[in-house]
Design a protein around this motif. Structure first.
Motif, PDB file in Angstrom:
ATOM      1  N   ARG A   1       0.807  -1.219   0.000  1.00  0.00           N
ATOM      2  CA  ARG A   1       0.000   0.000   0.000  1.00  0.00           C
ATOM      3  C   ARG A   1       0.840   1.269   0.000  1.00  0.00           C
ATOM      4  N   HIS A   2       2.025   1.221   0.610  1.00  0.00           N
ATOM      5  CA  HIS A   2       2.748   2.478   0.813  1.00  0.00           C
ATOM      6  C   HIS A   2       4.045   2.594   0.023  1.00  0.00           C
ATOM      7  N   ILE A   3       4.802   1.518  -0.066  1.00  0.00           N
ATOM      8  CA  ILE A   3       6.101   1.655  -0.741  1.00  0.00           C
ATOM      9  C   ILE A   3       5.946   1.549  -2.262  1.00  0.00           C
ATOM     10  N   THR A   4       5.335   0.448  -2.723  1.00  0.00           N
ATOM     11  CA  THR A   4       5.245   0.239  -4.169  1.00  0.00           C
ATOM     12  C   THR A   4       4.589   1.406  -4.927  1.00  0.00           C
ATOM     13  N   PRO A   5       3.432   1.930  -4.452  1.00  0.00           N
ATOM     14  CA  PRO A   5       2.819   3.026  -5.223  1.00  0.00           C
ATOM     15  C   PRO A   5       3.756   4.220  -5.383  1.00  0.00           C
ATOM     16  N   ASN A   6       4.626   4.433  -4.403  1.00  0.00           N
ATOM     17  CA  ASN A   6       5.515   5.585  -4.484  1.00  0.00           C
ATOM     18  C   ASN A   6       6.760   5.348  -5.323  1.00  0.00           C
ATOM     19  N   THR A   7       6.925   4.115  -5.800  1.00  0.00           N
ATOM     20  CA  THR A   7       8.063   3.873  -6.684  1.00  0.00           C
ATOM     21  C   THR A   7       7.577   3.726  -8.123  1.00  0.00           C
ATOM     22  N   LEU A   8       6.276   3.921  -8.330  1.00  0.00           N
ATOM     23  CA  LEU A   8       5.710   3.654  -9.662  1.00  0.00           C
ATOM     24  C   LEU A   8       6.294   4.531 -10.762  1.00  0.00           C
ATOM     25  N   ALA A   9       6.571   5.796 -10.448  1.00  0.00           N
ATOM     26  CA  ALA A   9       7.034   6.710 -11.493  1.00  0.00           C
ATOM     27  C   ALA A   9       8.322   6.220 -12.181  1.00  0.00           C
ATOM     28  N   PRO A  10       9.404   5.991 -11.409  1.00  0.00           N
ATOM     29  CA  PRO A  10      10.610   5.521 -12.091  1.00  0.00           C
ATOM     30  C   PRO A  10      10.405   4.175 -12.790  1.00  0.00           C
ATOM     31  N   ILE A  11       9.539   3.323 -12.224  1.00  0.00           N
ATOM     32  CA  ILE A  11       9.306   2.016 -12.847  1.00  0.00           C
ATOM     33  C   ILE A  11       8.637   2.180 -14.212  1.00  0.00           C
ATOM     34  N   THR A  12       7.663   3.094 -14.275  1.00  0.00           N
ATOM     35  CA  THR A  12       6.958   3.287 -15.537  1.00  0.00           C
ATOM     36  C   THR A  12       7.925   3.750 -16.627  1.00  0.00           C
ATOM     37  N   VAL A  13       8.791   4.695 -16.284  1.00  0.00           N
ATOM     38  CA  VAL A  13       9.780   5.165 -17.260  1.00  0.00           C
ATOM     39  C   VAL A  13      10.656   4.005 -17.718  1.00  0.00           C
ATOM     40  N   GLN A  14      11.140   3.257 -16.725  1.00  0.00           N
ATOM     41  CA  GLN A  14      12.022   2.124 -17.024  1.00  0.00           C
ATOM     42  C   GLN A  14      11.312   1.100 -17.915  1.00  0.00           C
ATOM     43  N   SER A  15      10.041   0.804 -17.604  1.00  0.00           N
ATOM     44  CA  SER A  15       9.299  -0.177 -18.402  1.00  0.00           C
ATOM     45  C   SER A  15       9.122   0.308 -19.825  1.00  0.00           C
ATOM     46  N   THR A  16       8.798   1.596 -19.981  1.00  0.00           N
ATOM     47  CA  THR A  16       8.580   2.125 -21.324  1.00  0.00           C
ATOM     48  C   THR A  16       9.849   2.027 -22.155  1.00  0.00           C
ATOM     49  N   LEU A  17      10.981   2.489 -21.574  1.00  0.00           N
ATOM     50  CA  LEU A  17      12.237   2.445 -22.327  1.00  0.00           C
ATOM     51  C   LEU A  17      12.632   1.003 -22.632  1.00  0.00           C
ATOM     52  N   ASN A  18      12.372   0.095 -21.668  1.00  0.00           N
ATOM     53  CA  ASN A  18      12.754  -1.296 -21.883  1.00  0.00           C
ATOM     54  C   ASN A  18      11.817  -2.026 -22.829  1.00  0.00           C
ATOM     55  N   PHE A  19      10.611  -1.490 -23.021  1.00  0.00           N
ATOM     56  CA  PHE A  19       9.688  -2.114 -23.965  1.00  0.00           C
ATOM     57  C   PHE A  19      10.297  -2.099 -25.367  1.00  0.00           C
ATOM     58  N   GLY A  20      10.838  -0.937 -25.736  1.00  0.00           N
ATOM     59  CA  GLY A  20      11.504  -0.828 -27.035  1.00  0.00           C
ATOM     60  C   GLY A  20      12.658  -1.803 -27.148  1.00  0.00           C
ATOM     61  N   LEU A  21      13.479  -1.841 -26.096  1.00  0.00           N
ATOM     62  CA  LEU A  21      14.632  -2.742 -26.111  1.00  0.00           C
ATOM     63  C   LEU A  21      14.187  -4.191 -26.212  1.00  0.00           C
ATOM     64  N   ALA A  22      13.098  -4.531 -25.489  1.00  0.00           N
ATOM     65  CA  ALA A  22      12.624  -5.917 -25.487  1.00  0.00           C
ATOM     66  C   ALA A  22      12.177  -6.332 -26.888  1.00  0.00           C
ATOM     67  N   ILE A  23      11.486  -5.417 -27.583  1.00  0.00           N
ATOM     68  CA  ILE A  23      11.030  -5.747 -28.933  1.00  0.00           C
ATOM     69  C   ILE A  23      12.232  -5.973 -29.851  1.00  0.00           C
TER      70      ILE A  23
END
Lengths: 311, 337
Positions: free
Chosen positions: A215-237
């Protein structure tokens, strides 16, 4: 009286248009004022639409099977109105196959990035929260995985996994390659959140570990994770296509961009059949560009220093 | 200055990581579905041969004995012998022969990337938000989005097939027989002053270099730009300009020196990506380096070759990262704390 005010406030929040909401969020307004990021989003939306359209309105079997018996004279046709991207060795319509490739790229990109993000978030948060032993075990393992050049690690994993798994073999290998990247970012972000007083307060009022974590830690780390996931999506493809290109992806004939590129380069390039590999590669590069543009825009929008510079 | 203690600490930290790497590679063989002996002997090998390999390599012994044997071998860079690709040859010898080919390609690509990427990044940062800047940024982003196995074939198509300016495969014309010392074509032909062979080698290597170079250039120019943009905003830059120094001198004297630190890191860290790029480039241009070797080894299920290559590259990658860390702390002594 006070009850009425509360409903009023709720009502105004409800009626706030999407536009207002975007304007009131510094992150979203930064992101949407970035023309390149918008262009990235547009590419991704179009590719997603193509992917869904091909999945539900096209028959994969028809695209995979050889068309040589049906139209024996139509192989290696250069692009023309009937076949906008030309035809290949087996007289198949490259245009339709390239469209269907979007489905494969999106599907396996999502699976790869989705699972490695989930694993990375879980491992990274646990490592940050339970310091010492858990942290050491998790992060040292991640360090070991990060000590390999990524394509070589993926190839080594592909070498030990059963050939029959097809595209799943490459996907599983890439999940193992990508997870540590996420774990590292998440751990860093979670450590920062843990320093905040509200976490201490939450623990003090008796919240159990899972609640604090989820409830408290994960939601507050979402921003950097989203950026990382987006950039890695391209790399993964790209990486999935690279493994297919090297011959460790789907079965021959499957309409994935990597597979088409591999065949087109192998059998068509020196004979001058440029369209065979050109169009799958173009779509692949465009999709990756879309994710990179969006990821870059998100990173800039998140970076407060960039915001100051804009102000 | 870099203190000896810092370097020593960093070197000692390598030991557990390398031990972990070796353990992981060992575990990969033994935990994967299927029989390790079959994996090593080859998927299509007859059962009698698999049994022979099992006994020969001691795969029937207790796991811990195998593990310690494996570690001892790896510590001496003994990676076993090839069962398929080059039957009976020591993996170490195959790697010594093939590695310089890949290294040369990676170095050439890196040089091209640095030569073009750094000036582009500087121009982009100095003319921030101008059209030049936007164009360079979009160009760089496109550069990292375009897969090597697409840009390579495009170059082949244009300069090899249509214009016929450059050869499309191999490292040198087959008619040249230069004594191979380093096994890097450009270096060897230059050393023996074989002008014709040298020109042939340069012509062959140009397109592969360009293929990797585009990617490397894109990465470096992006890093150079963002790093210099950051530095330009610093107070000391304003001070330097305030005391009347021209902005070009300010950027050259104060800006670049500070902006180079992260760029050097990127150049180092990129080494791993570049090796991956070299692997793909080799397959596109049919160059017999490590990349084609690994692909061939996986296809003929020659596991010892795959294993040796992966171990060698993990070692190199870790050493390069160590080098980057030490360089970094030399340039910015605050890192040591």
């Amino acid at each position: 009286m006070s009850g009425e005010t509360a409903t009023d406030v709720e009502a105004t929040t409800e009626s706030r248009s999407l536009f207002d909401r975007i304007r009131s969020s510094p992150f979203l307004s930064d992101l949407f004022s970035n023309r390149l990021a918008i262009f990235g989003i547009a590419i991704i939306v179009v590719m997603l639409a193509i992917a869904l359209y091909s999945r539900f309105f096209m028959s994969e079997a028809a695209l995979t099977s050889s068309k040589l018996s049906a139209r024996p004279t139509k192989r290696f046709l250069s692009p023309r109105p009937a076949f906008p991207f030309g035809t290949d060795l087996q007289a198949r319509d490259i245009f339709k196959r390239v469209l269907y490739g979007a489905w494969y790229a999106m599907k396996f990109g999502t699976i790869t990035v989705g699972i490695s993000t989930f694993l990375g978030v879980s491992l990274g948060t646990l490592a940050a929260y339970y310091s010492d032993l858990v942290d050491n075990v998790i992060m040292r393992t991640m360090d070991v995985l990060l000590s390999f050049p990524s394509l070589l690690l993926a190839l080594a994993l592909v070498a030990v996994l059963p050939e029959e798994w097809g595209l799943w073999r490459a996907t599983l290998a890439l999940i193992l390659v990508y997870t540590p990247r996420f774990a590292r970012v998440v751990r860093g972000a979670a450590l920062k959140v843990l320093e905040d007083e509200y976490i201490e307060a939450t623990i003090a009022i008796g919240a159990k570990d899972p609640r604090v974590l989820i409830r408290h830690i994960t939601p507050n780390t979402l921003a950097p994770i989203t950026v990382q996931s987006t950039l890695n999506f391209g790399l993964a493809i790209i990486d999935l296509a690279a493994l297919s290109f090297l011959g460790f992806g789907a079965e021959p004939g499957t309409p994935t961009w990597g597979m088409m590129l591999s065949q087109g380069v192998d059998k068509g390039l020196l004979s001058g059949f440029w369209w065979w590999s050109f169009f799958p590669g173009l779509f692949l590069a465009l999709t990756v560009l879309g994710f990179n543009l969006l990821g870059d825009g998100m990173r800039d929008a998140l970076d407060p220093r960039m915001r100051e510079a804009v102000d | 200055m870099v203190s000896g203690r810092f370097v020593l600490k960093r070197v000692l930290l390598l030991v557990p990581v390398l031990l972990g790497v070796a353990t992981f590679v060992f575990a990969m063989l033994h935990l994967s579905p299927g029989d390790p002996a079959r994996l090593i002997a080859g998927r299509r090998a007859p059962e009698s041969f698999v049994q022979q390999v099992r006994v020969e390599l001691g795969l029937d012994r207790p796991m811990y004995v195998q593990y310690f044997d494996f570690l001892t071998d790896v510590a001496q860079l003994e990676f076993g012998k090839s069962y398929q690709v080059q039957q009976g040859e020591a993996v170490k010898d195959i790697l010594i022969n093939r590695f310089p080919v890949t290294l040369e390609l990676a170095i050439l690509g890196q040089i091209a990337g640095i030569l073009f990427g750094i000036p582009l990044g500087i121009i982009s940062a100095v003319k921030q938000d101008s059209w030049t800047d936007h164009l360079t940024r979009v160009g760089a982003l496109t550069g990292i989005s375009v897969p090597i196995f697409w840009s390579g074939p495009l170059l082949i198509m244009l300069f090899g097939v249509y214009l016929n300016w450059f050869p499309t495969f191999g490292r040198i014309g087959t008619q040249y027989d230069v004594p191979w010392v380093t096994n890097m074509v450009i270096l060897d032909t230059a050393m023996y002053l074989e002008l014709d062979a040298f020109i042939s080698a340069v012509k062959h290597m140009l397109l592969p270099t360009l293929t990797i170079g585009i990617y490397s250039m894109a990465l470096i120019s992006r890093m150079m730009r963002s790093s210099l943009v950051e530095v330009i905003r610093q107070d000391y830059m304003r001070t330097a300009r305030a005391k009347g120094q021209g902005s070009r001198i300010t950027i050259m004297k104060h800006g670049l020196r500070n902006a180079f630190i992260p760029v050097i890191t990127v150049i180092g860290i990129q080494f791993g990506t570049l090796l991956g790029g070299a692997i793909l480039t080799e397959t596109v241009f049919t160059i017999n380096g490590i990349g084609t070797l690994v692909v061939e080894a996986i296809n003929s299920s020659d596991y010892p070759v795959v294993q040796g290559t992966v171990l060698l590259f993990a070692l190199l990658f870790t050493l390069v990262n160590l080098g980057v860390d030490i360089t970094y702390s030399y340039l910015d002594p605050r890192i040591e704390q």
